[in-house]
Write a protein that holds these residues in place. Structure first.
Motif, PDB file in Angstrom:
ATOM      1  N   PRO A  55       0.822  -1.220   0.000  1.00  0.00           N
ATOM      2  CA  PRO A  55       0.000   0.000   0.000  1.00  0.00           C
ATOM      3  C   PRO A  55       0.855   1.268   0.000  1.00  0.00           C
ATOM      4  N   GLY A  56       0.174   2.401  -0.150  1.00  0.00           N
ATOM      5  CA  GLY A  56       0.883   3.665  -0.211  1.00  0.00           C
ATOM      6  C   GLY A  56       1.483   4.068   1.117  1.00  0.00           C
ATOM      7  N   PRO A  57       2.315   5.119   1.127  1.00  0.00           N
ATOM      8  CA  PRO A  57       2.991   5.561   2.354  1.00  0.00           C
ATOM      9  C   PRO A  57       2.011   6.117   3.383  1.00  0.00           C
ATOM     10  N   ASN A  58       2.371   5.972   4.648  1.00  0.00           N
ATOM     11  CA  ASN A  58       1.595   6.593   5.720  1.00  0.00           C
ATOM     12  C   ASN A  58       1.756   8.108   5.686  1.00  0.00           C
ATOM     13  N   ILE A  59       0.663   8.800   5.969  1.00  0.00           N
ATOM     14  CA  ILE A  59       0.723  10.235   6.224  1.00  0.00           C
ATOM     15  C   ILE A  59       0.688  10.419   7.734  1.00  0.00           C
ATOM     16  N   ASN A  60       1.767  10.903   8.301  1.00  0.00           N
ATOM     17  CA  ASN A  60       1.843  11.146   9.738  1.00  0.00           C
ATOM     18  C   ASN A  60       1.653  12.629  10.003  1.00  0.00           C
ATOM     19  N   SER A  61       0.618  12.962  10.761  1.00  0.00           N
ATOM     20  CA  SER A  61       0.314  14.358  11.035  1.00  0.00           C
ATOM     21  C   SER A  61      -0.073  14.527  12.492  1.00  0.00           C
ATOM     22  N   THR A  62      -0.236  15.782  12.881  1.00  0.00           N
ATOM     23  CA  THR A  62      -0.685  16.148  14.224  1.00  0.00           C
ATOM     24  C   THR A  62      -1.860  17.101  14.071  1.00  0.00           C
ATOM     25  N   THR A  63      -2.762  17.081  15.036  1.00  0.00           N
ATOM     26  CA  THR A  63      -3.933  17.952  15.017  1.00  0.00           C
ATOM     27  C   THR A  63      -3.586  19.359  14.537  1.00  0.00           C
ATOM     28  N   ASN A  64      -4.376  19.870  13.599  1.00  0.00           N
ATOM     29  CA  ASN A  64      -4.283  21.218  13.027  1.00  0.00           C
ATOM     30  C   ASN A  64      -3.134  21.404  12.044  1.00  0.00           C
ATOM     31  N   ASN A  65      -2.366  20.341  11.761  1.00  0.00           N
ATOM     32  CA  ASN A  65      -1.358  20.460  10.700  1.00  0.00           C
ATOM     33  C   ASN A  65      -2.021  20.820   9.376  1.00  0.00           C
TER      34      ASN A  65
END
Length: 551
Positions: A55-65
């Protein structure tokens, strides 16, 4: 007004702009989307890769990014991604559905820009064009809590995304031809776990590695086409802690059903003998059970997994009873400092009830799926663009389905479906499934309260049994055969939003619609302008851009 209320304009790629709140970080990605051979079940087929990954890459984010993704379409066909569960507050322009955006043409690129505003949890992305979802292009999207917002469990040692789904060895172009010819897809060939299925011959590499005594966070999403899946760990229990952006009352489960389009988070503690164990995924509600496994390895462990797999549950009544155990954690803070339970949804007056009944019909001898007697057809001009440019009447009709399903469907109408919703109304939506197959529905742009699922026929008296205290706030809901599901939504996110069956052959053949909720103020406080660089197509392609909102 405070620093967080200060509005600034952040200049981004391609001279485009995005309105963001001051102090919120920007994370950027560049995706090259290509074809490539994939073989989840051992049979090579043409797949869709993102930066060479399936599968495709993970998107790692934080609230409000603020998330910026520059997508290069190196396929030979149009492409569009949706950010499943991301609410895109005031910004349906970036929702990634064909009713809101023009697709990215072959050999071109487009930069998505959206904010994960006031959200936490486990989500995913996938392509919505044609049957591309059957070829890959899907992956995990994580939103972590901000450091100052407490999470109701200890920090795990590590976290893993687990994309599960059914798989068809025919390939996505063959599946499209089947549906275009008016036939049913039939049964899947198998189940994959992160694009793989263990051979079980001792040569399988581990999907995940754990260290004895530590606890790990697993984020499950069902990115398949039509099959609900039960997941379980050999010898280990799962503590359910989050579901589609909501912290949960924490219960331990031997196994969990993950319905199509659904995501949730569990904690697993490595508290068994150090060796290999199976992660098991099996189909639910199918005549022939499909099972796949993956290896979970203990660091420095010794020994292959034991051959006996934990057994799956039987019947959909078990799954209905499991749904009833899911409860919103009223005291936990999610994306904001205030507790989840501070929002008293059960005390708000309902302003409108919309009942949506799904049916399977034949039109000119071909299979179509309908909602309240209408089967959705994708227009060549996105609905949002037609509305924004003032030419909606040339593309679609508002309110072309009734708020209550007809007693009997005689002739199915094939056209776009748009329901006009008064901005900030509190609405009850009833999903009615009179068929013998399970359904799974998603509403873009919002989180709703899943207040009830029951068998039989819905009537107003059923409200007496609603959960008006701690129903889970989520964006997908399953509807069992000959059953109904009720959800509450506050329509406070202006825009054009897709309501779709996550069972993808049903979606492809007409079971979707759009809710249009426009602010009467035409103000940036309620909805962002169409930004520079937005793709235009259809009848608006050569039209002058309308004047923007000014305040």
């Amino acid at each position: 007004m405070g620093r967080l209320m200060f509005i600034s304009i952040l200049c981004l790629w391609a001279a485009s702009i995005l309105v963001v709140e001051a102090g919120d970080p920007v994370i950027t990605f560049e995706w090259k989307v290509t074809y490539g051979n994939v073989a989840p079940l051992g049979v090579p087929v043409k797949g869709i890769l993102i930066n060479g990954e399936f599968p495709g890459p993970n998107i790692n984010s934080t609230t409000n990014n603020n998330v910026v993704i520059n997508v290069f379409n190196n396929l030979d066909e149009p492409l569009l991604f949706t950010w499943h569960g991301i609410q895109n507050r005031k910004n349906s322009w970036q929702d990634g559905t064909l009713g809101t955006m023009c697709p990215i043409l072959p050999g071109t690129n487009f930069t998505y820009q959206f904010q994960v505003k006031d959200q936490i949890g486990s989500y995913m992305y996938y392509p919505v064009t044609d049957m591309h979802r059957a070829a890959g292009g899907f992956g995990g999207l994580r939103i972590h809590s901000r450091p100052l917002i407490p999470v109701p469990y200890d920090q795990p040692a590590d976290e893993f995304t687990v994309m599960v789904g059914d798989w068809f060895n025919k390939g996505y172009t063959a599946l499209k031809k089947i549906l275009d010819s008016g036939r049913n897809l039939g049964r899947a060939d198998g189940i994959h776990i992160n694009g793989k299925a263990a051979k079980g011959d001792g040569t399988d590499e581990p999907l995940f590695t754990m260290e004895a005594g530590k606890t790990y966070r697993y984020r499950f999403c069902n990115a398949g086409l039509k099959t609900a899946i039960n997941v379980r760990f050999q010898g280990h229990t799962m503590k359910l802690v989050e579901m589609e952006g909501s912290h949960m009352v924490q219960n331990n489960y031997e196994s969990l059903d993950v319905h199509v389009g659904m995501c949730f988070t569990v904690l697993v503690t490595a508290d068994q003998e150090p060796r290999d164990y199976f992660l098991v995924a099996s189909s639910r509600f199918t005549k022939r059970e499909l099972t796949s496994t993956g290896i979970v390895r203990y660091l420095n462990g010794n020994g292959a997994p034991k051959p006996d797999l934990p057994k799956p549950p039987v019947g959909w009544a078990w799954s209905l009873n499991q749904f009833r155990t899911f409860r919103w954690n009223l005291t936990a803070s999610a994306a904001r400092p205030n507790p989840q339970g501070s929002y008293k949804y059960g005390g708000i007056n309902i302003t409108r009830t919309i009942r949506l009944a799904n049916t399977a019909e034949k039109v000119d001898g071909k299979l179509r799926y309908a909602i309240n007697g209408v089967s959705f057809v994708e227009p060549t001009t996105p609905l949002k663009l037609a509305e924004y440019y003032g030419v909606a009447e040339k593309v679609f009709k508002y309110n072309n389905i009734p708020d209550e399903p007809p007693a009997q469907v005689s002739n199915v109408v094939m056209e776009p479906i748009v329901v006009n919703i008064t901005y900030k109304d509190f609405i009850e939506v009833i999903f009615e499934n009179h068929e013998t197959a399970i359904q799974s529905w998603n509403i873009d742009g919002y989180a709703f309260f899943a207040v009830g699922i029951e068998t039989g026929t819905w009537s107003p008296e059923k409200r007496m049994d609603y959960n008006l205290l701690d129903a889970v706030s989520r964006h997908t809901i399953q509807v069992f055969p000959k059953s109904w599901a009720a959800v509450f939504i506050t329509f406070d996110n202006a825009g054009m939003w897709n309501i779709r069956s996550e069972v993808w052959d049903r979606h492809y053949l007409g079971q979707q619609l759009y809710f249009s909720s426009l602010s009467p103020n035409r103000s940036l406080r309620d909805e962002y302008n169409m930004r520079d660089g937005t793709l235009v197509c259809g009848i608006v392609e050569s039209m002058p851009k309308p004047p923007p909102f000014s305040s």
